[in-house]
Design a protein around this motif. Structure first.
Motif, PDB file in Angstrom:
ATOM      1  N   SER A 421       0.830  -1.289   0.083  1.00 56.29           N
ATOM      2  CA  SER A 421      -0.044   0.091  -0.073  1.00 56.29           C
ATOM      3  C   SER A 421       0.943   1.414  -0.110  1.00 56.29           C
ATOM      4  CB  SER A 421      -0.827   0.106   1.221  1.00 56.29           C
ATOM      5  OG  SER A 421      -0.263  -0.122   2.509  1.00 56.29           O
ATOM      6  N   ALA A 422       2.078   1.305   0.707  1.00 57.89           N
ATOM      7  CA  ALA A 422       2.680   2.496   0.737  1.00 57.89           C
ATOM      8  C   ALA A 422       3.377   2.523  -0.582  1.00 57.89           C
ATOM      9  CB  ALA A 422       3.982   2.291   1.845  1.00 57.89           C
ATOM     10  N   GLY A 423       3.932   1.684  -1.255  1.00 54.89           N
ATOM     11  CA  GLY A 423       4.409   1.898  -2.615  1.00 54.89           C
ATOM     12  C   GLY A 423       3.477   2.021  -3.656  1.00 54.89           C
ATOM     13  N   ALA A 424       2.313   1.750  -3.543  1.00 60.21           N
ATOM     14  CA  ALA A 424       1.248   2.055  -4.411  1.00 60.21           C
ATOM     15  C   ALA A 424       0.839   3.389  -4.112  1.00 60.21           C
ATOM     16  CB  ALA A 424      -0.106   1.095  -4.357  1.00 60.21           C
ATOM     17  N   MET A 425       0.640   3.892  -3.091  1.00 62.48           N
ATOM     18  CA  MET A 425       0.281   5.293  -2.984  1.00 62.48           C
ATOM     19  C   MET A 425       1.417   6.140  -3.313  1.00 62.48           C
ATOM     20  SD  MET A 425      -1.862   5.476   0.731  1.00 62.48           S
ATOM     21  CE  MET A 425      -0.338   4.625   1.562  1.00 62.48           C
ATOM     22  N   THR A 426       2.758   5.949  -2.996  1.00 59.39           N
ATOM     23  CA  THR A 426       3.743   6.673  -3.634  1.00 59.39           C
ATOM     24  C   THR A 426       3.934   6.691  -4.787  1.00 59.39           C
ATOM     25  OG1 THR A 426       5.024   5.936  -1.745  1.00 59.39           O
ATOM     26  CG2 THR A 426       6.269   6.936  -3.607  1.00 59.39           C
ATOM     27  N   ALA A 427       3.649   5.486  -5.685  1.00 56.66           N
ATOM     28  CA  ALA A 427       3.760   5.700  -7.084  1.00 56.66           C
ATOM     29  C   ALA A 427       2.518   6.415  -7.794  1.00 56.66           C
ATOM     30  CB  ALA A 427       3.538   4.080  -7.666  1.00 56.66           C
ATOM     31  N   ILE A 428       1.610   6.299  -7.133  1.00 56.85           N
ATOM     32  CA  ILE A 428       0.294   7.058  -7.707  1.00 56.85           C
ATOM     33  C   ILE A 428       0.563   8.731  -7.729  1.00 56.85           C
ATOM     34  CG2 ILE A 428      -2.243   7.768  -7.341  1.00 56.85           C
ATOM     35  CD1 ILE A 428      -2.644   5.015  -6.394  1.00 56.85           C
ATOM     36  N   VAL A 429       0.961   8.957  -6.500  1.00 57.68           N
ATOM     37  CA  VAL A 429       1.360  10.414  -6.261  1.00 57.68           C
ATOM     38  C   VAL A 429       2.452  10.864  -6.886  1.00 57.68           C
ATOM     39  CG1 VAL A 429       2.015  11.846  -4.359  1.00 57.68           C
ATOM     40  CG2 VAL A 429       0.424  10.377  -3.812  1.00 57.68           C
ATOM     41  N   LEU A 430       3.709  10.107  -7.206  1.00 60.97           N
ATOM     42  CA  LEU A 430       4.685  10.784  -7.975  1.00 60.97           C
ATOM     43  C   LEU A 430       4.153  10.925  -9.454  1.00 60.97           C
ATOM     44  CD1 LEU A 430       7.779   9.017  -6.432  1.00 60.97           C
ATOM     45  CD2 LEU A 430       6.982  11.341  -6.173  1.00 60.97           C
ATOM     46  N   ASN A 431       3.379   9.780  -9.945  1.00 60.60           N
ATOM     47  CA  ASN A 431       2.914   9.830 -11.293  1.00 60.60           C
ATOM     48  C   ASN A 431       2.242  11.037 -11.520  1.00 60.60           C
ATOM     49  OD1 ASN A 431       2.431   8.842 -13.941  1.00 60.60           O
ATOM     50  ND2 ASN A 431       0.405   8.400 -13.248  1.00 60.60           N
ATOM     51  N   LEU A 432       1.358  11.659 -10.643  1.00 60.68           N
ATOM     52  CA  LEU A 432       0.364  12.760 -10.754  1.00 60.68           C
ATOM     53  C   LEU A 432       1.428  14.023 -10.754  1.00 60.68           C
ATOM     54  CD1 LEU A 432      -2.596  11.696  -8.608  1.00 60.68           C
ATOM     55  CD2 LEU A 432      -2.368  11.894 -10.899  1.00 60.68           C
ATOM     56  N   LEU A 433       2.298  13.817  -9.918  1.00 61.67           N
ATOM     57  CA  LEU A 433       3.235  15.051  -9.815  1.00 61.67           C
ATOM     58  C   LEU A 433       4.325  15.287 -11.101  1.00 61.67           C
ATOM     59  CD1 LEU A 433       4.180  14.891  -5.888  1.00 61.67           C
ATOM     60  CD2 LEU A 433       2.735  16.460  -6.983  1.00 61.67           C
ATOM     61  N   LEU A 434       4.681  14.364 -11.311  1.00 60.79           N
ATOM     62  CA  LEU A 434       5.975  14.113 -12.393  1.00 60.79           C
ATOM     63  C   LEU A 434       5.372  14.035 -13.706  1.00 60.79           C
ATOM     64  CD1 LEU A 434       8.658  11.975 -10.625  1.00 60.79           C
ATOM     65  CD2 LEU A 434       8.456  14.563 -10.455  1.00 60.79           C
ATOM     66  N   ASN A 435       4.308  13.584 -13.631  1.00 59.50           N
ATOM     67  CA  ASN A 435       3.831  13.397 -15.158  1.00 59.50           C
ATOM     68  C   ASN A 435       2.211  14.184 -15.181  1.00 59.50           C
ATOM     69  OD1 ASN A 435       5.657  11.685 -16.156  1.00 59.50           O
ATOM     70  ND2 ASN A 435       4.899  10.118 -15.237  1.00 59.50           N
ATOM     71  N   SER A 436       2.246  15.301 -14.767  1.00 55.99           N
ATOM     72  CA  SER A 436       0.938  15.931 -14.372  1.00 55.99           C
ATOM     73  C   SER A 436      -0.176  16.131 -15.721  1.00 55.99           C
ATOM     74  CB  SER A 436       1.209  17.254 -13.553  1.00 55.99           C
ATOM     75  OG  SER A 436       2.217  18.161 -14.299  1.00 55.99           O
ATOM     76  N   ASP A 437       0.515  16.675 -16.711  1.00 55.59           N
ATOM     77  CA  ASP A 437       0.053  16.799 -17.859  1.00 55.59           C
ATOM     78  C   ASP A 437      -0.723  15.554 -18.595  1.00 55.59           C
ATOM     79  OD1 ASP A 437       0.931  19.405 -17.822  1.00 55.59           O
ATOM     80  OD2 ASP A 437       2.466  19.114 -19.290  1.00 55.59           O
ATOM     81  N   ALA A 438       0.048  14.673 -18.610  1.00 59.44           N
ATOM     82  CA  ALA A 438      -0.626  13.383 -18.738  1.00 59.44           C
ATOM     83  C   ALA A 438      -1.755  12.612 -17.933  1.00 59.44           C
ATOM     84  CB  ALA A 438       0.156  12.134 -19.184  1.00 59.44           C
ATOM     85  N   ALA A 439      -1.442  13.000 -16.664  1.00 59.44           N
ATOM     86  CA  ALA A 439      -2.371  12.506 -15.591  1.00 59.44           C
ATOM     87  C   ALA A 439      -3.640  13.257 -15.455  1.00 59.44           C
ATOM     88  CB  ALA A 439      -1.872  12.537 -13.965  1.00 59.44           C
ATOM     89  N   ASN A 440      -3.593  14.821 -16.056  1.00 60.42           N
ATOM     90  CA  ASN A 440      -4.584  15.761 -15.959  1.00 60.42           C
ATOM     91  C   ASN A 440      -5.466  15.085 -17.138  1.00 60.42           C
ATOM     92  OD1 ASN A 440      -4.138  17.187 -13.782  1.00 60.42           O
ATOM     93  ND2 ASN A 440      -3.037  18.477 -14.728  1.00 60.42           N
ATOM     94  N   GLN A 441      -5.220  14.869 -18.266  1.00 65.46           N
ATOM     95  CA  GLN A 441      -5.631  14.519 -19.328  1.00 65.46           C
ATOM     96  C   GLN A 441      -6.387  13.271 -19.099  1.00 65.46           C
ATOM     97  OE1 GLN A 441      -2.968  14.585 -22.922  1.00 65.46           O
ATOM     98  NE2 GLN A 441      -2.568  16.811 -22.504  1.00 65.46           N
ATOM     99  N   ARG A 442      -5.772  12.379 -18.655  1.00 63.69           N
ATOM    100  CA  ARG A 442      -6.492  11.092 -18.232  1.00 63.69           C
ATOM    101  C   ARG A 442      -7.672  11.309 -17.423  1.00 63.69           C
ATOM    102  NH1 ARG A 442      -1.532   9.334 -17.147  1.00 63.69           N
ATOM    103  NH2 ARG A 442      -2.068   9.265 -14.830  1.00 63.69           N
ATOM    104  N   VAL A 443      -7.581  12.164 -16.185  1.00 63.69           N
ATOM    105  CA  VAL A 443      -8.694  12.300 -15.383  1.00 63.69           C
ATOM    106  C   VAL A 443      -9.737  12.775 -16.073  1.00 63.69           C
ATOM    107  CG1 VAL A 443      -9.740  13.732 -13.449  1.00 63.69           C
ATOM    108  CG2 VAL A 443      -7.298  12.748 -13.381  1.00 63.69           C
ATOM    109  N   LYS A 444      -9.696  13.584 -17.325  1.00 61.46           N
ATOM    110  CA  LYS A 444     -10.536  14.003 -17.953  1.00 61.46           C
ATOM    111  C   LYS A 444     -11.376  12.988 -18.801  1.00 61.46           C
ATOM    112  CE  LYS A 444      -8.759  18.849 -18.276  1.00 61.46           C
ATOM    113  NZ  LYS A 444      -8.069  19.898 -19.319  1.00 61.46           N
ATOM    114  N   GLY A 445     -10.882  11.924 -19.218  1.00 58.28           N
ATOM    115  CA  GLY A 445     -11.405  10.870 -19.886  1.00 58.28           C
ATOM    116  C   GLY A 445     -12.827  10.406 -19.138  1.00 58.28           C
ATOM    117  N   ASP A 446     -13.816  10.125 -19.898  1.00 59.15           N
ATOM    118  CA  ASP A 446     -15.042   9.950 -19.438  1.00 59.15           C
ATOM    119  C   ASP A 446     -15.323   8.489 -19.543  1.00 59.15           C
ATOM    120  OD1 ASP A 446     -18.376  10.865 -20.308  1.00 59.15           O
ATOM    121  OD2 ASP A 446     -17.715  10.396 -18.297  1.00 59.15           O
TER     122      ASP A 446
END
Length: 467
Positions: A421-446
């Motif tokens: 769980s610690a590693g999963a949360m770290t990977a999710i947060v770092l992915n959103l921080l370091l790959n913010s543009d791609a992450a934001n576009q993914r979140v807009k997917g419907d």
């Protein structure tokens, strides 16, 4: 080809039922791979409560039988499924280690009935939260999924090491004879994989365990002394230790554990989905998480503990290449029988831990290798490499040193003592921080298909940074 054969051939391998001659040994192989881990939680929690005077030593065999019985039911729910319960993939269910520390604390303070009250409440919490939690699937692209699967495999290696040494804390831990049997079992598995016909190669773990156990008998490493002490038949009755009590602090603690369980189960379900090449949609993930919640409620009713998917068996699915969920269904039936026939359970318990250790090295290594395979789909930019590196590092901290968070509050320990769980949360947060543009576009997917594209890494806006 007959009409029936043609219909079977068009089914996805996950939904095909192997002939009984193959189904039985493959299912038994899954049981043997998970058995030691399955009985560990009731032994640890029950042993701690016996030391505290909250249980009698004679209650331990009952806890083990109840655990196996409900683990079998939980596996049947997860693999077969009904209505909106069950992911319908080859997953085995067992008691989670994430709940061990808080359950011991709850038992020592309030008694065992408070444990079961908090377990039931956390199971209901999981069922209610499942649809919401499943919508977070878009935050699990191949970069995160592969990293989590890799952490799962690596975090299980201390378990294999403990088995290979003869049992962590045992007087003869690390004895050359134990390591020799672990190595011999691993070599037997590799030889069967390399030289045996395909039908036998799929049973390499089972054959390795059987041969290793038979060879260990004259060396005195097997212990079947408890077989005679166990009854032929025993039934787990609801609320055996009394009606559950509901303490607010205990319920809050176990609901936090439930979030950890859901994170771990999500990783396992996505891992198996990758291995068997079947899409795990948000709705399907919710069904699987809801099944975990139902199984946990049953655990509280039948005097056992919270349930989750067993990562050990994910490696077995990858190693054997057998994708049918009905193999897990058969294994679930075997667990139910073992729960009703304590004497048979004691026979399985006689397998030397060193022999299990040799098999564990192969199984857990295959889980880690599956994570590497998933990461192979990712374009390894510097930021992506950093996500993997830091998440794996954070995930392995409690694995390499179990006392690292001992000075922190219990709530923090519940979350971060689980490397997964610690590693999963770290990977999710770092992915959103370091790959913010791609992450934001993914979140807009419907909708479900947008989430699927994000997870599989096929969406155009994530192709460069997420594979």
């Amino acid at each position: 080809m007959s009409t029936v054969e043609a219909e079977i051939e068009t089914k996805h391998p996950v939904d095909r039922v192997p002939p009984l001659a193959r189904l039985a040994p493959l299912g038994l192989q899954h049981v043997l791979a998970m058995y030691a881990g399955a009985v560990a939680v009731p032994l640890i929690v029950g042993g701690a409560l016996v030391e505290a005077g909250k249980l009698a030593p004679s209650d331990l065999p009952y806890l083990i039988s109840a655990d196996l019985f409900v683990a079998g039911i939980a596996t049947l729910i997860q693999s077969l499924g009904f209505w909106r319960f069950g992911v319908r993939l080859p997953l085995m269910q067992g008691c989670t280690f994430a709940a061990v520390t808080p359950m011991i604390a709850i038992g020592n303070q309030y008694g065992i009935t408070a444990i079961y009250g908090s377990v039931i409440a956390s199971g209901l919490f999981m069922m209610l939260l499942a649809p919401v939690f499943a919508k977070l699937l878009r935050f699990f692209p191949p970069l995160v999924t592969g990293t989590v699967i890799l952490i799962i495999g690596l975090s299980l290696m201390p378990v294999a090491a403990g088995w290979a040494g003869g049992g962590a804390g045992s007087d003869d831990f690390g004895a050359p004879v134990n390591l020799a049997f672990a190595a011999a079992t691993l070599i037997i598995i590799l030889v069967i994989e390399r030289f045996a016909p395909p039908a036998f190669a799929r049973l390499s773990i089972l054959l390795g365990l059987v041969i290793g156990t038979l060879v260990a008998v004259p060396f005195g490493l097997t212990d079947f002394s408890h077989v005679a002490d166990q009854a032929w038949f025993g039934v787990s009755t609801p609320f055996h230790f009394g009606f559950p009590t509901f303490q607010v602090s205990a319920i809050i603690s176990m609901c936090i554990v439930a979030l950890v369980i859901m994170t771990e189960t999500t990783g396992d379900m996505l891992a198996v989905g990758e291995i068997v090449d079947q899409h795990v949609s948000p709705r399907r993930l919710a069904d699987g998480l809801r099944a975990d919640g139902l199984s946990t409620v049953l655990g509280g009713v039948f005097n056992t503990f919270p349930y989750t998917a067993f990562a050990q068996n994910v490696g077995l699915v990858s190693l054997t290449g057998v994708k049918s969920r009905y193999v897990a269904t058969f294994a679930g039936g075997v667990l139910v029988v073992l729960g009703l026939l304590p004497k048979l359970g004691a026979v399985v318990e006689g397998i030397p831990l060193a022999v299990l250790g040799g098999a564990g090295i192969a199984l857990f290594g295959m889980v880690a290798a599956s994570g590497v395979r998933t990461l192979g789909k990712v374009h390894l930019t510097n930021s992506n490499i950093l996500v993997i590196a830091v998440a794996v590092g954070v995930g392995l901290l409690p694995t390499v040193n179990g006392e690292i968070y001992a000075q922190f509050p219990v709530g923090f320990q519940i979350i971060f003592d689980s490397g997964i769980s610690a590693g999963a949360m770290t990977a999710i947060v770092l992915n959103l921080l370091l790959n913010s543009d791609a992450a934001n576009q993914r979140v807009k997917g419907d909708g479900e298909h947008a989430s699927y594209d994000a997870v599989r890494g096929t969406a155009a806006d994530t192709e460069v940074r997420q594979g």
